[in-house]
Motif scaffolding. Structure first.
Motif, PDB file in Angstrom:
ATOM      1  N   ASP A 276      43.720  32.375  47.651  1.00  0.00           N
ATOM      2  CA  ASP A 276      44.855  32.955  46.944  1.00  0.00           C
ATOM      3  C   ASP A 276      44.327  34.162  46.170  1.00  0.00           C
ATOM      4  O   ASP A 276      43.209  34.609  46.412  1.00  0.00           O
ATOM      5  CB  ASP A 276      45.572  31.925  46.061  1.00  0.00           C
ATOM      6  N   ARG A 277      45.082  34.673  45.258  1.00  0.00           N
ATOM      7  CA  ARG A 277      44.668  35.880  44.530  1.00  0.00           C
ATOM      8  C   ARG A 277      43.458  35.654  43.627  1.00  0.00           C
ATOM      9  O   ARG A 277      42.793  36.594  43.235  1.00  0.00           O
ATOM     10  CB  ARG A 277      45.808  36.395  43.677  1.00  0.00           C
ATOM     11  N   GLU A 278      43.185  34.420  43.281  1.00  0.00           N
ATOM     12  CA  GLU A 278      42.149  34.128  42.296  1.00  0.00           C
ATOM     13  C   GLU A 278      40.893  33.490  42.869  1.00  0.00           C
ATOM     14  O   GLU A 278      39.831  33.583  42.280  1.00  0.00           O
ATOM     15  CB  GLU A 278      42.723  33.207  41.221  1.00  0.00           C
ATOM     16  N   LYS A 279      41.019  32.802  43.988  1.00  0.00           N
ATOM     17  CA  LYS A 279      39.869  32.043  44.475  1.00  0.00           C
ATOM     18  C   LYS A 279      39.918  31.875  45.983  1.00  0.00           C
ATOM     19  O   LYS A 279      40.960  32.018  46.601  1.00  0.00           O
ATOM     20  CB  LYS A 279      39.805  30.681  43.803  1.00  0.00           C
TER      21      LYS A 279
ATOM     22  N   GLY B  34      34.545  32.430  43.419  1.00  0.00           N
ATOM     23  CA  GLY B  34      35.392  32.645  42.267  1.00  0.00           C
ATOM     24  C   GLY B  34      36.546  33.594  42.481  1.00  0.00           C
ATOM     25  O   GLY B  34      37.656  33.305  42.106  1.00  0.00           O
ATOM     26  N   TYR B  35      36.318  34.750  43.046  1.00  0.00           N
ATOM     27  CA  TYR B  35      37.382  35.706  43.273  1.00  0.00           C
ATOM     28  C   TYR B  35      37.265  36.238  44.682  1.00  0.00           C
ATOM     29  O   TYR B  35      36.175  36.285  45.248  1.00  0.00           O
ATOM     30  CB  TYR B  35      37.283  36.863  42.269  1.00  0.00           C
TER      31      TYR B  35
END
Length: 152
Positions: A48-51, A113-114
């Protein structure tokens, strides 16, 4: 906010990019994913946008059964850590993956993480490790789960 169609197009483009990445690097694998022969468990890619994650997703609707399967995996934590790396994340209850219906999962995951340019390399490298652990421990986990089912 993106429309439903735009989100779908982004998702399709992302996974097509992953296919192109694998083809370009000659990663000719048929990923196990939902062909996992451990009840209520699947190997999964998630982003997703974060992970970004590759994980064993334990998703039985019955929380007692989900915990039973999770505990069985947990008994192999040290061995799986040796083969997959000590950075495996173990969480008994987690609702942050594919959270559309509020499902609680028992993930065992490798986490980036990102989302970075290296996400495709991350997916390939880490999923190979989880698949190898799956092949190594599948029969042991299934036997243990069968034994537990007889005690209920």
């Amino acid at each position: 906010m993106l429309s439903k169609e735009e989100v779908k197009e982004l998702r399709i483009n992302f996974w097509n990019g992953f296919k192109r990445y694998c083809a370009k690097r000659r990663v000719n694998r048929h990923w196990v994913l939902t062909g996992v022969k451990i009840k209520c468990t699947q190997l999964k890619f998630y982003a997703d946008r974060e992970k970004a994650l590759v994980l064993f997703q334990i998703d039985h609707k019955n929380p007692l059964r989900r915990y039973e399967v999770y505990e069985c995996f947990l008994s192999y934590r040290k061995l799986m850590g040796e083969s997959c790396g000590e950075d495996l994340k173990w969480e008994e209850d987690y609702a942050g993956i594919d959270d559309r219906n509020g499902a609680i999962l028992g993930p065992i995951a490798k986490v980036l993480g990102y989302i970075l340019e290296g996400i495709y390399a991350f997916f390939v490298e880490k999923m190979i490790l989880l698949e190898e652990a799956y092949w190594e421990y599948r029969d042991l986990i299934n036997e243990r789960l069968k034994g537990n089912a007889g005690n209920n």
